[in-house]
Design a protein around this motif. Structure first.
Motif, mmCIF file in Angstrom:
data_model
loop_
_atom_site.group_PDB
_atom_site.id
_atom_site.type_symbol
_atom_site.label_atom_id
_atom_site.label_comp_id
_atom_site.label_asym_id
_atom_site.label_seq_id
_atom_site.Cartn_x
_atom_site.Cartn_y
_atom_site.Cartn_z
ATOM 1 N N ARG A 108 6.726 -1.932 0.423
ATOM 2 C CA ARG A 108 6.101 -1.041 1.393
ATOM 3 C C ARG A 108 6.482 0.401 1.103
ATOM 4 O O ARG A 108 5.654 1.306 1.208
ATOM 5 N N GLY A 109 7.732 0.624 0.693
ATOM 6 C CA GLY A 109 8.155 1.981 0.350
ATOM 7 C C GLY A 109 7.407 2.524 -0.858
ATOM 8 O O GLY A 109 7.053 3.710 -0.902
ATOM 9 N N VAL A 110 7.157 1.663 -1.849
ATOM 10 C CA VAL A 110 6.421 2.091 -3.043
ATOM 11 C C VAL A 110 4.979 2.441 -2.696
ATOM 12 O O VAL A 110 4.414 3.414 -3.216
ATOM 13 N N MET A 111 4.367 1.648 -1.822
ATOM 14 C CA MET A 111 2.968 1.848 -1.460
ATOM 15 C C MET A 111 2.765 2.920 -0.403
ATOM 16 O O MET A 111 1.648 3.370 -0.169
ATOM 17 N N LYS A 112 3.833 3.335 0.236
ATOM 18 C CA LYS A 112 3.731 4.212 1.410
ATOM 19 C C LYS A 112 3.106 5.559 1.071
ATOM 20 O O LYS A 112 3.452 6.202 0.091
ATOM 21 N N THR A 113 2.144 5.959 1.889
ATOM 22 C CA THR A 113 1.499 7.259 1.759
ATOM 23 C C THR A 113 0.924 7.638 3.114
ATOM 24 O O THR A 113 0.677 6.772 3.962
ATOM 25 N N HIS A 114 0.724 8.913 3.339
ATOM 26 C CA HIS A 114 0.152 9.361 4.604
ATOM 27 C C HIS A 114 -1.365 9.389 4.569
ATOM 28 O O HIS A 114 -2.011 9.543 5.606
ATOM 29 N N SER A 115 -1.942 9.262 3.379
ATOM 30 C CA SER A 115 -3.392 9.334 3.239
ATOM 31 C C SER A 115 -4.000 7.930 3.258
ATOM 32 O O SER A 115 -3.602 7.057 2.485
ATOM 33 N N LYS A 116 -4.980 7.726 4.124
ATOM 34 C CA LYS A 116 -5.644 6.431 4.197
ATOM 35 C C LYS A 116 -6.387 6.128 2.905
ATOM 36 O O LYS A 116 -6.395 4.984 2.437
ATOM 37 N N LEU A 147 -0.067 -5.082 3.900
ATOM 38 C CA LEU A 147 -0.896 -4.241 4.768
ATOM 39 C C LEU A 147 -0.389 -4.247 6.206
ATOM 40 O O LEU A 147 -0.438 -3.216 6.896
ATOM 41 N N ARG A 148 0.085 -5.373 6.662
ATOM 42 C CA ARG A 148 0.604 -5.447 8.028
ATOM 43 C C ARG A 148 1.822 -4.551 8.219
ATOM 44 O O ARG A 148 2.117 -4.122 9.339
ATOM 45 N N LYS A 149 2.522 -4.293 7.128
ATOM 46 C CA LYS A 149 3.681 -3.406 7.195
ATOM 47 C C LYS A 149 3.285 -1.934 7.150
ATOM 48 O O LYS A 149 4.075 -1.063 7.508
ATOM 49 N N LEU A 150 2.061 -1.657 6.689
ATOM 50 C CA LEU A 150 1.656 -0.279 6.418
ATOM 51 C C LEU A 150 0.606 0.274 7.375
ATOM 52 O O LEU A 150 0.552 1.487 7.591
ATOM 53 N N VAL A 151 -0.247 -0.569 7.905
ATOM 54 C CA VAL A 151 -1.401 -0.105 8.695
ATOM 55 C C VAL A 151 -1.344 -0.692 10.092
ATOM 56 O O VAL A 151 -1.391 -1.913 10.259
ATOM 57 N N ALA A 152 -1.268 0.184 11.099
ATOM 58 C CA ALA A 152 -1.194 -0.262 12.482
ATOM 59 C C ALA A 152 -2.567 -0.468 13.093
ATOM 60 O O ALA A 152 -2.773 -1.402 13.868
ATOM 61 N N ASP A 153 -3.520 0.401 12.751
ATOM 62 C CA ASP A 153 -4.849 0.343 13.358
ATOM 63 C C ASP A 153 -5.619 -0.882 12.876
ATOM 64 O O ASP A 153 -5.805 -1.081 11.673
ATOM 65 N N LYS A 154 -6.078 -1.699 13.811
ATOM 66 C CA LYS A 154 -6.742 -2.957 13.471
ATOM 67 C C LYS A 154 -8.036 -2.733 12.705
ATOM 68 O O LYS A 154 -8.311 -3.419 11.711
ATOM 69 N N ILE A 159 -10.920 -2.903 7.068
ATOM 70 C CA ILE A 159 -11.509 -2.294 5.869
ATOM 71 C C ILE A 159 -10.641 -2.588 4.657
ATOM 72 O O ILE A 159 -11.133 -2.998 3.592
ATOM 73 N N TYR A 160 -9.332 -2.376 4.801
ATOM 74 C CA TYR A 160 -8.419 -2.659 3.693
ATOM 75 C C TYR A 160 -8.463 -4.140 3.320
ATOM 76 O O TYR A 160 -8.466 -4.494 2.132
ATOM 77 N N ALA A 161 -8.481 -5.019 4.332
ATOM 78 C CA ALA A 161 -8.497 -6.463 4.073
ATOM 79 C C ALA A 161 -9.772 -6.873 3.336
ATOM 80 O O ALA A 161 -9.742 -7.727 2.446
ATOM 81 N N SER A 162 -10.897 -6.243 3.692
ATOM 82 C CA SER A 162 -12.157 -6.537 3.004
ATOM 83 C C SER A 162 -12.087 -6.127 1.539
ATOM 84 O O SER A 162 -12.573 -6.843 0.653
ATOM 85 N N GLU A 222 -4.948 10.500 8.898
ATOM 86 C CA GLU A 222 -3.640 10.072 8.423
ATOM 87 C C GLU A 222 -3.335 8.649 8.889
ATOM 88 O O GLU A 222 -3.879 8.165 9.881
ATOM 89 N N LEU A 223 -2.446 8.004 8.172
ATOM 90 C CA LEU A 223 -2.045 6.642 8.512
ATOM 91 C C LEU A 223 -1.058 6.642 9.666
ATOM 92 O O LEU A 223 -0.183 7.513 9.773
#
Length: 456
Positions: A108-116, A147-154, A159-162, A222-223
């Motif tokens: 999650r730290g490697v993937m972490k970014t503020h940009s969606k 993704l569950r660790k990175l994205v709060a908005d359902k 979109i990411y899951a798709s 922002e994420l």
């Protein structure tokens, strides 16, 4: 087509319609799939002899041996289906163990970014690469957990899951071990590892990049990171950072080892999965052996033992898989799938781009495994030309059967498992994602045409 065969097809179509409209009927898709499986095979038993004579010409048991033969056929299909189910359950359990023990924290730290949008591209390429190394099913489970660790908005996560579904299927299509259908074609000697990688990797990449490019415009701002509700800490016996990384390496590294294990032992892939699960289970038990009973669990479950984590496996997804695969097996046994393939060949006058293209579309409706199996038995291998080893037909079949499954959420193993994990409805996916996946699918076929025409 006889009246009985038509009744079986109608039962399948009605069941499939109920699955597709789950959001309207409010009936769980697993329940419908199980009913569809039982109804199809029950109708089959009204006159099994006609199908035994059609699909098993070597059968000589007559009416007396009918029941025993049908039982054997169902058990064979159940055996094939069970290998997929055990693989799925093992992979889901392994990923659950890694996740609940903090193994994905550093990822999650490697993937972490503020940009969606930046996250979207990172997810896309990581999924694409991992699905070629592991397989599209396992990769989808891993990426959804991340993704569950990175994205709060359902809605954003949908979109990411798709995109995970699209990227996983695209990545699996160009690898000989990335998808069940490519494994089948590779084991049969219809494609070679070098040939399918060199000639399919570009179309597969295009079929992922174009949908990702379109989907990025669905994301703005922002994420927002999910809140951590766990109050566990190292003083309460939580795993150390080294232990967490060990759990990650054993779990994910073990999944990567499964194809190697299969090539060495020639055992089915689910055996390798169970080996990895056994090793990981033993390792975590040793890690927790120093904890007292009161410290084995916390409110969010990150310190539960594997015996407790098994209850978190989504059995409705497993049962849905069982029902749908066994129902499709019935269609195969009554000759519908093979007749469909022969009809396509006649209608399109042997144009392999159109034939395989339609097969890819069909693979989003019914399981791609029996479709590919039917094609393998229906079309002979030629010494030269489109039907030769690594010929246009077989390579396109690998691409189309793999990538085509992205067009409907129930069209691939990756889609089914993501559907269960993220509760994506069939209707939402069809409305928002289907046309995007189709554009990428079509672009990949066009690119393959130019590659075969002007490069190879």
């Amino acid at each position: 087509m006889t009246a009985l065969t038509l009744a079986i097809v109608v039962a399948f179509v009605l069941g499939y319609t109920c699955i597709a409209t789950e959001s309207l009927t409010k009936v769980n898709k697993a329940a419908v799939a199980l009913l569809m499986f039982v109804v199809c095979w029950t109708l089959y038993m009204f006159d099994p002899l006609q199908y035994l004579n059609l699909m098993h010409p070597d059968y000589t048991g007559g009416i007396a041996g009918m029941a025993e033969k049908v039982t054997t056929i169902i058990q064979e299909h159940l055996g094939d289906t069970s290998t997929t189910l055990f693989f799925l359950m093992g992979a889901m359990t392994i990923v659950e163990i890694v996740d609940q023990n903090g193994g994905f924290n550093w990822v999650r730290g490697v993937m972490k970014t503020h940009s969606k949008r930046a996250l979207l591209w990172r997810i896309a390429f990581m999924t694409f690469i991992l699905s070629a190394i592991l397989d599209n099913l396992t990769t989808s489970i891993v990426m959804i957990m991340i993704l569950r660790k990175l994205v709060a908005d359902k809605q954003d996560r949908l979109i990411y899951a798709s995109l995970v579904i699209i990227a996983a299927n695209s990545g699996g299509a160009f690898s000989p071990i990335g998808d069940v259908t490519t494994i089948m074609l590779w084991n049969k000697g219809l494609i070679t590892a070098a040939g399918v990688i060199m000639e399919i990797i570009v179309p597969s990449l295009i079929s992922m990049i174009i949908p990702a490019f379109i989907l990025q415009y669905y994301l703005k701002g922002e994420l927002k990171m999910p809140e951590e509700n766990c109050n566990c800490n190292a003083d309460l016996g939580d795993l150390t950072e080294i232990q967490r990384r060990a759990v990650f390496c054993i779990g994910v590294g073990g999944l990567m080892f499964v194809p190697v294990f299969k090539s060495i032992t020639h055992l089915p892939p689910f055996v390798g999965i169970l080996l990895v699960l056994g090793v990981l289970w033993t390792t975590t038990e040793l890690f927790y052996s120093h904890l007292t009973h009161g410290h084995e669990e916390c409110e969010c479950g990150t310190m539960k033992r594997v015996s407790n984590l098994l209850s978190r496996i989504d059995m409705s997804t497993i049962l849905f898989f069982l029902g749908i695969l066994m129902a499709v097996a019935c269609l195969s046994e009554v000759g519908v799938l093979s007749a469909m393939g022969e009809g396509l060949n006649v209608i399109f006058d042997g144009n392999h781009y159109l034939v395989t293209g339609i097969i890819g579309v069909l693979s989003s409706i019914v399981d791609n495994v029996p479709l590919v199996a039917g094609c393998m038995g229906m079309y002979p291998v030629a010494a030269t030309g489109d039907m030769a080893v690594d010929g246009i037909f077989w390579q396109l079949l690998a691409y189309c059967a793999g990538v085509g499954g992205s067009m409907l959420i129930v069209g691939s193993a990756a889609g089914v498992v993501v559907m269960g994990l993220e509760k994506i409805t069939f209707g939402w996916y069809m409305k928002k994602i289907t046309w995007i996946a189709f554009v990428g699918y079509l672009a990949g076929i066009i690119s393959y045409y130019f590659i075969r025409t002007f490069v190879f």
